[in-house]
Design a protein around this motif. Structure first.
Motif, mmCIF file in Angstrom:
data_model
loop_
_atom_site.group_PDB
_atom_site.id
_atom_site.type_symbol
_atom_site.label_atom_id
_atom_site.label_comp_id
_atom_site.label_asym_id
_atom_site.label_seq_id
_atom_site.Cartn_x
_atom_site.Cartn_y
_atom_site.Cartn_z
ATOM 1 N N SER A 130 0.838 -1.200 0.000
ATOM 2 C CA SER A 130 0.000 0.000 0.000
ATOM 3 C C SER A 130 0.865 1.238 0.000
ATOM 4 N N GLY A 132 -0.072 5.035 0.505
ATOM 5 C CA GLY A 132 -1.139 5.987 0.797
ATOM 6 C C GLY A 132 -2.477 5.306 0.662
ATOM 7 N N ASP A 133 -3.341 5.839 -0.206
ATOM 8 C CA ASP A 133 -4.669 5.266 -0.426
ATOM 9 C C ASP A 133 -4.668 4.185 -1.510
ATOM 10 N N GLU A 134 -3.530 3.953 -2.128
ATOM 11 C CA GLU A 134 -3.447 3.026 -3.255
ATOM 12 C C GLU A 134 -2.841 1.689 -2.813
#
Length: 146
Positions: A130, A132-134
């Protein structure tokens, strides 16, 4: 450095889970067999990120991982700004295999992954990372050098 960490993680994960056909000359899922089959030097041959093949240049396909009984050494080779192959300082870490998971421990942490294929010629493992948000799923394949 992110790519080097990913290659190292992939190497670790490669020790995790095996799925073999009857003609693989490989193991029956026993951790002891994983530990035996993984030992040796492996050269990077392909990388897939989220199901999409990642192009590797000639320098990157010179990258290797070498497993001994309790350590894994990763050597990442990349193309520098002068279009020449450059080798990062080899990274030596420890690893363990538990059931279908391989965990590589290094300064500052550890990473785990799953072995997809482990036989006398091919090592493929996958892991999720992962940023961050990805979240990305990496599948890395190596071919045995020795």
């Amino acid at each position: 450095m992110k790519t080097f960490k990913l290659i190292l993680l992939a190497a670790i994960i490669a020790c995790t889970t095996a799925s073999c056909s009857s003609d693989d000359d490989s193991n029956n899922g026993d951790v002891a067999d994983f530990n035996t089959l993984i030992i040796g030097q492996w050269r990077l041959t392909s990388e897939v990120i989220n199901g999409e093949p990642e192009p590797l240049d000639d320098c990157e396909t010179s990258s290797t991982i070498t497993f001994s009984e309790d350590t894994v050494t990763s050597v990442y080779v990349y193309t520098n700004d002068e279009n020449e192959c450059e080798t990062e300082t080899p990274d030596v870490s420890t690893y363990t295999i538990s059931e279908n998971t391989v965990t590589i421990s290094y300064d500052g942490g550890s990473d785990s992954g799953s072995i997809e294929t482990l036989n006398n010629s091919t090592l493929t493992f996958s892991f999720t990372d992962s940023f961050g948000d990805e979240t990305e799923v990496f599948t890395t394949t190596y071919t045995r050098v020795n």
